[in-house]
Scaffold this active site. Structure first.
Site, PDB file in Angstrom:
ATOM      1  N   GLY A  12       0.837  -1.204   0.000  1.00 17.21           N
ATOM      2  CA  GLY A  12       0.000   0.000   0.000  1.00 17.21           C
ATOM      3  C   GLY A  12       0.874   1.257   0.000  1.00 17.21           C
ATOM      4  O   GLY A  12       2.099   1.195   0.168  1.00 17.21           O
ATOM      5  N   ASP A  13       0.209   2.395  -0.219  1.00 18.91           N
ATOM      6  CA  ASP A  13       0.893   3.701  -0.182  1.00 18.91           C
ATOM      7  C   ASP A  13       2.000   3.818  -1.226  1.00 18.91           C
ATOM      8  O   ASP A  13       3.024   4.450  -0.990  1.00 18.91           O
ATOM      9  CB  ASP A  13       1.473   3.967   1.227  1.00 18.91           C
ATOM     10  CG  ASP A  13       0.413   3.832   2.300  1.00 18.91           C
ATOM     11  OD1 ASP A  13      -0.725   4.248   2.052  1.00 18.91           O
ATOM     12  OD2 ASP A  13       0.724   3.287   3.376  1.00 18.91           O
ATOM     13  N   LYS A  16      -0.465   5.059  -5.945  1.00 19.13           N
ATOM     14  CA  LYS A  16      -1.275   4.549  -7.071  1.00 19.13           C
ATOM     15  C   LYS A  16      -2.158   5.633  -7.679  1.00 19.13           C
ATOM     16  O   LYS A  16      -2.349   5.681  -8.881  1.00 19.13           O
ATOM     17  CB  LYS A  16      -2.188   3.402  -6.591  1.00 19.13           C
ATOM     18  CG  LYS A  16      -1.441   2.168  -6.157  1.00 19.13           C
ATOM     19  CD  LYS A  16      -2.387   1.085  -5.683  1.00 19.13           C
ATOM     20  CE  LYS A  16      -2.979   1.332  -4.318  1.00 19.13           C
ATOM     21  NZ  LYS A  16      -2.046   1.306  -3.197  1.00 19.13           N
ATOM     22  N   LYS A  18      -1.765   8.801  -7.923  1.00 19.51           N
ATOM     23  CA  LYS A  18      -1.059   9.756  -8.802  1.00 19.51           C
ATOM     24  C   LYS A  18      -0.900   9.120 -10.186  1.00 19.51           C
ATOM     25  O   LYS A  18      -1.000   9.787 -11.206  1.00 19.51           O
ATOM     26  CB  LYS A  18       0.298  10.119  -8.220  1.00 19.51           C
ATOM     27  CG  LYS A  18       0.169  10.886  -6.913  1.00 19.51           C
ATOM     28  CD  LYS A  18       1.498  11.389  -6.427  1.00 19.51           C
ATOM     29  CE  LYS A  18       1.387  12.029  -5.056  1.00 19.51           C
ATOM     30  NZ  LYS A  18       1.239  11.047  -3.963  1.00 19.51           N
ATOM     31  N   HIS A  43      -6.058   7.955  -0.981  1.00 15.48           N
ATOM     32  CA  HIS A  43      -5.477   8.156  -2.310  1.00 15.48           C
ATOM     33  C   HIS A  43      -5.227   9.643  -2.555  1.00 15.48           C
ATOM     34  O   HIS A  43      -6.163  10.423  -2.677  1.00 15.48           O
ATOM     35  CB  HIS A  43      -6.413   7.560  -3.374  1.00 15.48           C
ATOM     36  CG  HIS A  43      -6.439   6.067  -3.333  1.00 15.48           C
ATOM     37  ND1 HIS A  43      -7.415   5.311  -3.914  1.00 15.48           N
ATOM     38  CD2 HIS A  43      -5.587   5.178  -2.774  1.00 15.48           C
ATOM     39  CE1 HIS A  43      -7.158   4.022  -3.726  1.00 15.48           C
ATOM     40  NE2 HIS A  43      -6.056   3.927  -3.024  1.00 15.48           N
ATOM     41  N   GLN A 175      -5.082  -0.668  -1.466  1.00 16.06           N
ATOM     42  CA  GLN A 175      -4.125  -1.505  -0.735  1.00 16.06           C
ATOM     43  C   GLN A 175      -3.146  -2.137  -1.744  1.00 16.06           C
ATOM     44  O   GLN A 175      -2.816  -1.497  -2.718  1.00 16.06           O
ATOM     45  CB  GLN A 175      -4.833  -2.544   0.147  1.00 16.06           C
ATOM     46  CG  GLN A 175      -5.540  -1.922   1.348  1.00 16.06           C
ATOM     47  CD  GLN A 175      -6.904  -1.355   1.026  1.00 16.06           C
ATOM     48  OE1 GLN A 175      -7.708  -1.979   0.348  1.00 16.06           O
ATOM     49  NE2 GLN A 175      -7.194  -0.164   1.501  1.00 16.06           N
ATOM     50  N   THR A 251      -4.776   7.643   8.270  1.00 14.88           N
ATOM     51  CA  THR A 251      -4.631   7.622   9.736  1.00 14.88           C
ATOM     52  C   THR A 251      -3.546   8.563  10.241  1.00 14.88           C
ATOM     53  O   THR A 251      -3.448   8.790  11.448  1.00 14.88           O
ATOM     54  CB  THR A 251      -4.253   6.195  10.204  1.00 14.88           C
ATOM     55  OG1 THR A 251      -3.013   5.840   9.583  1.00 14.88           O
ATOM     56  CG2 THR A 251      -5.321   5.180   9.836  1.00 14.88           C
ATOM     57  N   ARG A 255       4.845   5.708   8.558  1.00 13.31           N
ATOM     58  CA  ARG A 255       5.009   4.401   7.918  1.00 13.31           C
ATOM     59  C   ARG A 255       6.375   3.819   8.266  1.00 13.31           C
ATOM     60  O   ARG A 255       7.366   4.559   8.326  1.00 13.31           O
ATOM     61  CB  ARG A 255       4.885   4.539   6.401  1.00 13.31           C
ATOM     62  CG  ARG A 255       3.503   5.017   5.976  1.00 13.31           C
ATOM     63  CD  ARG A 255       3.444   5.368   4.487  1.00 13.31           C
ATOM     64  NE  ARG A 255       2.149   5.898   4.133  1.00 13.31           N
ATOM     65  CZ  ARG A 255       1.938   6.849   3.214  1.00 13.31           C
ATOM     66  NH1 ARG A 255       2.952   7.374   2.544  1.00 13.31           N
ATOM     67  NH2 ARG A 255       0.711   7.263   2.951  1.00 13.31           N
ATOM     68  N   LYS A 281       9.160   7.652  -6.436  1.00 13.73           N
ATOM     69  CA  LYS A 281       9.992   8.287  -5.394  1.00 13.73           C
ATOM     70  C   LYS A 281      11.488   8.003  -5.555  1.00 13.73           C
ATOM     71  O   LYS A 281      12.204   7.893  -4.559  1.00 13.73           O
ATOM     72  CB  LYS A 281       9.492   7.900  -4.004  1.00 13.73           C
ATOM     73  CG  LYS A 281       8.135   8.534  -3.665  1.00 13.73           C
ATOM     74  CD  LYS A 281       7.851   8.493  -2.182  1.00 13.73           C
ATOM     75  CE  LYS A 281       6.728   9.420  -1.786  1.00 13.73           C
ATOM     76  NZ  LYS A 281       6.414   9.405  -0.369  1.00 13.73           N
TER      77      LYS A 281
HETATM   78  P1  IMP Z   1      -7.608  -2.670   7.485  1.00 13.94           P
HETATM   79  O1  IMP Z   1      -7.626  -2.737   6.001  1.00 13.94           O
HETATM   80  O2  IMP Z   1      -8.050  -1.343   8.035  1.00 13.94           O
HETATM   81  O3  IMP Z   1      -8.332  -3.822   8.115  1.00 13.94           O
HETATM   82  O4  IMP Z   1      -6.078  -2.837   7.967  1.00 13.94           O
HETATM   83  C1  IMP Z   1      -5.351  -4.025   7.760  1.00 13.94           C
HETATM   84  C2  IMP Z   1      -3.890  -3.716   7.423  1.00 13.94           C
HETATM   85  O5  IMP Z   1      -3.841  -3.115   6.141  1.00 13.94           O
HETATM   86  C3  IMP Z   1      -3.218  -2.728   8.380  1.00 13.94           C
HETATM   87  O6  IMP Z   1      -1.852  -3.058   8.492  1.00 13.94           O
HETATM   88  C4  IMP Z   1      -3.393  -1.395   7.661  1.00 13.94           C
HETATM   89  O7  IMP Z   1      -2.419  -0.451   8.059  1.00 13.94           O
HETATM   90  C5  IMP Z   1      -3.202  -1.841   6.224  1.00 13.94           C
HETATM   91  N1  IMP Z   1      -3.862  -0.952   5.259  1.00 13.94           N
HETATM   92  C6  IMP Z   1      -5.172  -0.878   4.950  1.00 13.94           C
HETATM   93  N2  IMP Z   1      -5.387   0.055   4.015  1.00 13.94           N
HETATM   94  C7  IMP Z   1      -4.182   0.579   3.711  1.00 13.94           C
HETATM   95  C8  IMP Z   1      -3.748   1.575   2.789  1.00 13.94           C
HETATM   96  O8  IMP Z   1      -4.528   2.171   2.039  1.00 13.94           O
HETATM   97  N3  IMP Z   1      -2.418   1.826   2.763  1.00 13.94           N
HETATM   98  C9  IMP Z   1      -1.532   1.161   3.558  1.00 13.94           C
HETATM   99  N4  IMP Z   1      -1.890   0.218   4.428  1.00 13.94           N
HETATM  100  C10 IMP Z   1      -3.211  -0.062   4.509  1.00 13.94           C
END
Ligand code: IMP
Length: 330
Positions: A12-13, A16, A18, A43, A175, A251, A255, A281
């Site tokens: 994740g992160d 995407k 962009k 996003h 994700q 959140t 990271r 990056k």
């Molecule tokens: P959940 O999707 O909120 O249940 O989280 C499960 C795991 O996925 C955790 O480690 C979150 O930090 C990670 N996660 C969920 N969505 C994202 C995202 O958009 N970017 C990065 N990590 C994510």
């Protein structure tokens, strides 16, 4: 029908959206779709130099493209409307472009309440896991039951298979494959949705329509959650987080960072039949000037930017690579 798909190849992160916003600017898509996840995604992209963050609404809606929240997503009603209100400052008519699959599931308040306080794996606390659990337990409720969604509901089958115009779709992954419920690298430290190409097909897109599969990653890795992510104490990794401004868009959490895991990159590319890979990056790595990757349990020091780029290209010679500065633009 033609479908291009953008997928996260790490945890994740990867920036995407962009990539999505750039693809939208250079292609004539008449549909975009989110096919997995929920408001757990953050996003971030730029339009007319304004920074925009979406969570469940597809990027395309901001660009006046009819955009679908697909059946594979789970949606919280209040969070959806809050996001729409926020996005109206960038596109007053955005609601004309947002559609919700009638069979998408709902994140209920009781799902979010289950995630109050610390969660064992460090979720985003958006109620995502509990909502998918109830979907599969057949005790969930679907978008078609929500009064405020009535004017937005569509049937994805009608949308794609009964359309009078040829559909050109950009599918916006959320994700990433490292967090996939089945293929994530460290279950249970994963999300609860399917983050790969298969998910798109399950959302109603015919597999023959898929044209480009664009994998996105950064030239170093990041992860948010409670599992250990760095195998060594290395001040360079902290520097990467600082230089790369690695804080979650949903959140605000810092990271965790590590060198690029090339095994996951290769696996993600193979399992998605990637046609293109964007590695974001590179400017951040340039500032830190440490050209290392993680392979198995070893850290390989490739010594220079050129060797780093060539090493990665040689892993997957048939794929078109772009090494990009932040923010990514075509
Ligand atoms: P959940 O999707 O909120 O249940 O989280 C499960 C795991 O996925 C955790 O480690 C979150 O930090 C990670 N996660 C969920 N969505 C994202 C995202 O958009 N970017 C990065 N990590 C994510």
């Amino acid at each position: 029908m033609i479908a291009d798909i953008v997928l996260g190849f790490a945890w994740g992160d990867e920036a995407k959206s962009k990539v999505c916003s750039s693809l939208i600017k250079e292609n004539k898509y008449n549909r975009t779709m989110r096919f997995n996840g929920s408001s757990n995604a953050g996003h971030t992209f730029y339009l007319n130099e304004q920074k925009i963050i979406t969570h469940i609404v597809p990027t395309g809606a901001v660009f006046n493209i009819r955009s679908i929240i697909g059946p594979g997503c789970v949606i919280n009603e209040a969070d959806f409307w809050k996001e729409i209100d926020h996005l109206k400052q960038f596109n007053h008519d955005i609601l004309n472009y947002v559609k919700i699959a009638h069979n998408a599931h709902i994140v209920q308040d009781r799902h979010k309440e289950e995630e109050v306080g610390e969660t064992a794996i460090g979720t985003t606390k958006m109620g995502v896991g509990p909502a998918y659990r109830d979907k599969y337990a057949r005790t969930g409720i679907r978008a078609e039951s929500i009064d405020s969604f009535k004017g937005l509901l569509i049937d994805v089958y009608d949308e794609f298979y009964k359309s009078k115009e040829p559909i050109t779709l950009l599918a916006e992954g959320a994700q990433a494959l490292g967090l996939d419920i089945d293929w994530g690298t460290h279950y249970p430290f994963v999300t609860s949705s399917h983050c790969g190409v298969g998910s798109l097909i399950n959302n109603g897109v015919p597999h023959k329509a898929i044209r480009k599969v664009v994998g996105v990653t950064k030239c170093y890795d990041t992860y948010v959650g409670t599992r250990a992510f760095q195998n060594i104490l290395d001040p360079v990794l902290d520097k990467l987080a600082d230089e790369g401004q690695e804080y979650g868009a949903t959140t605000g959490r810092r990271r965790k960072t590590n060198y690029l895991n090339v095994d996951l990159l290769v696996r993600s590319a193979q399992m998605s039949c990637a046609t293109d890979i964007i590695i974001n990056k590179i400017d951040v790595l340039r500032k830190v000037n440490v050209w290392k990757v993680l392979k198995g349990n070893s850290i390989l020091d490739l010594g220079s930017e050129l060797s780093f780029v060539n090493y990665i290209r040689d892993l997957l010679p048939e794929i078109k690579f772009v090494f990009s500065n932040n923010p990514y633009t075509i």
